[in-house]
Design a protein around this motif. Structure first.
Motif, short mmCIF file in Angstrom:
data_model
loop_
_atom_site.label_atom_id
_atom_site.label_comp_id
_atom_site.label_asym_id
_atom_site.label_seq_id
_atom_site.Cartn_x
_atom_site.Cartn_y
_atom_site.Cartn_z
N TYR A 32 0.85 -1.18 0.00
CA TYR A 32 0.00 0.00 0.00
C TYR A 32 0.89 1.24 0.00
O TYR A 32 1.98 1.23 0.56
CB TYR A 32 -0.94 0.01 1.20
N SER A 33 0.44 2.26 -0.66
CA SER A 33 1.16 3.53 -0.72
C SER A 33 0.60 4.48 0.31
O SER A 33 -0.59 4.42 0.64
CB SER A 33 1.06 4.14 -2.12
N VAL A 34 1.45 5.36 0.78
CA VAL A 34 1.06 6.30 1.82
C VAL A 34 1.42 7.72 1.39
O VAL A 34 2.46 7.94 0.76
CB VAL A 34 1.75 5.97 3.15
N ALA A 35 0.56 8.64 1.71
CA ALA A 35 0.83 10.05 1.42
C ALA A 35 0.58 10.90 2.65
O ALA A 35 -0.15 10.50 3.56
CB ALA A 35 -0.05 10.54 0.27
N TRP A 36 1.22 12.04 2.64
CA TRP A 36 0.94 13.06 3.64
C TRP A 36 0.26 14.24 2.96
O TRP A 36 0.70 14.69 1.89
CB TRP A 36 2.23 13.53 4.32
N PHE A 37 -0.78 14.71 3.59
CA PHE A 37 -1.49 15.91 3.16
C PHE A 37 -1.52 16.87 4.34
O PHE A 37 -1.30 16.49 5.48
CB PHE A 37 -2.93 15.57 2.74
N ARG A 38 -1.83 18.11 4.06
CA ARG A 38 -1.98 19.09 5.14
C ARG A 38 -3.10 20.05 4.80
O ARG A 38 -3.41 20.28 3.63
CB ARG A 38 -0.67 19.85 5.40
#
Length: 124
Positions: A32-38
């Motif tokens: 699974y891929s993971v991202a950071w958002f803000r």
């Protein structure tokens, strides 16, 4: 049931550093891929960076390139966001998100799983 839990936010002076963690649970496999958002007050949630399932592909938005670094530890099921040279404009609630895919995504709609968010405040 998939769960993402962020930690590590806080108050820091401009030029300082923080490391955010995103602990994942409930995934059957590790591809699974993971991202950071803000998301800053009054603004839309924006992409910060992403890492694919094996760490072979990492991408950042231009405003954090060279200052932030994403990494992952499969043994701990945790993804990290190391943030250096922080600026007041980095102030936001930071969210980690995951998608069950070998490939990364860059938009909110591409991610199915989200954490609750952690506040990062950078004072000038």
């Amino acid at each position: 049931q998939v769960q993402l839990v962020e930690s590590g936010g806080g108050l820091v002076q401009a030029g300082g550093s923080l490391r955010l963690s995103c602990a994942a649970s409930g995934f059957t496999y590790n591809w699974y891929s993971v991202a950071w958002f803000r998301q800053a007050p009054g603004k839309e949630r924006e992409f910060v960076g992403t890492i694919n399932w094996n760490g072979g592909a990492i991408h950042y938005t231009d405003s954090v390139e060279g200052r932030f670094a994403i990494s992952r530890d499969h043994a701990k099921n945790t993804v990290y966001l190391q943030m250096n040279s922080l600026k007041p404009e980095d102030t936001a609630v930071y969210y980690c998100a995951a998608r069950i895919s070998y490939e990364v995504g860059f938009t909110v709609d591409e991610y199915s799983y989200w954490g609750q968010g952690t506040q990062v405040t950078v004072s000038s």
